[in-house]
Enzyme design. Structure first.
Site, PDB file in Angstrom:
ATOM      1  N   HIS A 104       0.840  -1.205   0.000  1.00  0.00           N
ATOM      2  CA  HIS A 104       0.000   0.000   0.000  1.00  0.00           C
ATOM      3  C   HIS A 104       0.870   1.250   0.000  1.00  0.00           C
ATOM      4  CE1 HIS A 104       1.098  -0.424   4.233  1.00  0.00           C
ATOM      5  NE2 HIS A 104       0.738   0.834   4.428  1.00  0.00           N
ATOM      6  N   HIS A 262       4.709   0.006   0.214  1.00  0.00           N
ATOM      7  CA  HIS A 262       5.406  -0.704   1.282  1.00  0.00           C
ATOM      8  C   HIS A 262       4.491  -1.758   1.907  1.00  0.00           C
ATOM      9  CE1 HIS A 262       3.542   2.763   3.273  1.00  0.00           C
ATOM     10  NE2 HIS A 262       3.538   2.070   4.392  1.00  0.00           N
ATOM     11  N   ARG A 277       5.742   6.724  13.969  1.00  0.00           N
ATOM     12  CA  ARG A 277       5.634   7.192  12.576  1.00  0.00           C
ATOM     13  C   ARG A 277       5.158   8.632  12.515  1.00  0.00           C
ATOM     14  NH1 ARG A 277       1.404   5.056   8.016  1.00  0.00           N
ATOM     15  NH2 ARG A 277       0.218   6.799   8.824  1.00  0.00           N
TER      16      ARG A 277
HETATM   17  C1  SIN Z   1       3.021   1.335   7.687  1.00  0.00           C
HETATM   18  O1  SIN Z   1       2.385   0.705   6.845  1.00  0.00           O
HETATM   19  O2  SIN Z   1       3.073   2.563   7.661  1.00  0.00           O
HETATM   20  C2  SIN Z   1       3.764   0.566   8.768  1.00  0.00           C
HETATM   21  C3  SIN Z   1       4.990  -0.099   8.267  1.00  0.00           C
HETATM   22  C4  SIN Z   1       5.670  -0.921   9.333  1.00  0.00           C
HETATM   23  O3  SIN Z   1       5.227  -0.936  10.490  1.00  0.00           O
HETATM   24  O4  SIN Z   1       6.682  -1.557   9.028  1.00  0.00           O
END
Ligand code: SIN
Length: 289
Positions: A104, A262, A277
């Protein structure tokens, strides 16, 4: 690409580069900030090791690339106390669901998705929990000119609720009651974006679709659209086209949300994982033509 200050080690042919020689607890020099930006424009994702930073320092790093989002839309993540720009992605050993465990881009279902995300490892499982990244500029360049010409004329509709249910049917272990709750919570999180956009900094054409949130092409039915959307996503995410980042304590990743998909791997059952994040707002993909 200039590389006067930092040491760059690519992780694959097209996607991801590890950068050494910078301490993100300190303000970046203009030269270092520019080199990181250049690397992001080339590789779509940049990775740093052995960083020891606070949430405020994470935000300060992110500000080199744009405006750091103060969240205004409903989300599944809670903010860090005292630094609301940073969200916590936490998974308990017993949690069935894995945030971001599918290919996504972040917030494609909003009219103005963020240009990038910065993710910092706070606590990690003893094994597993890697994140994969796939460059959609490289994926676009691999398509035939005929396919690209057709896709340049299309827009796609991206739907937040697809992560929980499709066409009113719950998916991936979501119960009907949960789907009702998510339907209210995420009402209106639907956006339309060109299927091919031009990256505002690299000038590269980018294929902007993903396998779950991308529901259909504008003016097409979902049934008509899905075979082509799934073909494009499967072709784009071939192993040759992605890199896999193995998180260690102190690792930090920043990715260009306009250029890469990702995928957070779900392979650490019985253990927990906590990440911080923040997302960066800025110029979005331009029309391709
Ligand atoms: C995300 O999809 O933003 C999280 C990625 C992760 O936790 O590795």
């Amino acid at each position: 690409m200039r590389n006067t200050v930092l040491k760059l080690t690519p992780l694959s042919a097209n996607t991801g580069v590890e950068i050494a020689g910078v301490d993100l607890a300190n303000p970046l020099s203009p030269e270092a900030a520019q080199e990181i930006r250049d690397a992001l424009n080339t590789w779509g994702a940049v990775f740093f090791r052995d960083q020891d930073i606070t949430p405020d320092q994470q935000v300060a790093f992110a500000r080199h690339f744009g405006t750091v989002e103060k969240r205004t839309h409903p989300s599944s993540m809670s903010p860090v106390e005292g630094t609301p720009e940073v969200s916590i992605i936490h998974r308990e050993p017993t949690d069935g669901r894995n945030t971001g465990g599918f290919w996504h881009t972040d917030q494609c279902f909003l009219p103005d998705p963020p240009l990038g995300s910065v993710l910092y490892a706070k606590s990690l499982p003893t094994r597993g929990g890697d994140t994969m990244f796939c460059h959609m500029g490289a994926a676009c360049a691999e398509l035939s000119e005929g396919m690209r010409a057709m896709l340049r004329g299309l827009k796609a509709v991206h739907v937040r609720l697809n992560y929980h249910g499709i066409g009113g049917k719950p998916q991936w272990g979501v119960t009907p009651d949960e789907l009702e709750f998510f339907t209210m919570k995420y009402a209106g999180q639907v956006a339309t974006h060109p299927v091919i956009g031009r990256h505002p900094e690299s000038g590269q054409e980018i294929l902007y679709v993903n396998p779950i949130y991308t529901d259909r092409f504008e003016g097409w039915t979902r049934e008509e659209s899905q075979p082509l959307i799934q073909y494009l996503c499967e072709r784009a995410t071939r192993p040759e086209n992605y890199c896999r980042f193995d998180w260690k304590p102190g690792s930090l990743a920043m990715w260009d949300n306009r250029a890469v998909l990702h995928y957070a791997l779900d392979d650490y059952a019985g253990e927990s994982r906590t990440m911080h994040r923040c997302v960066v707002l800025g110029p979005w993909l331009q029309p391709a033509a």
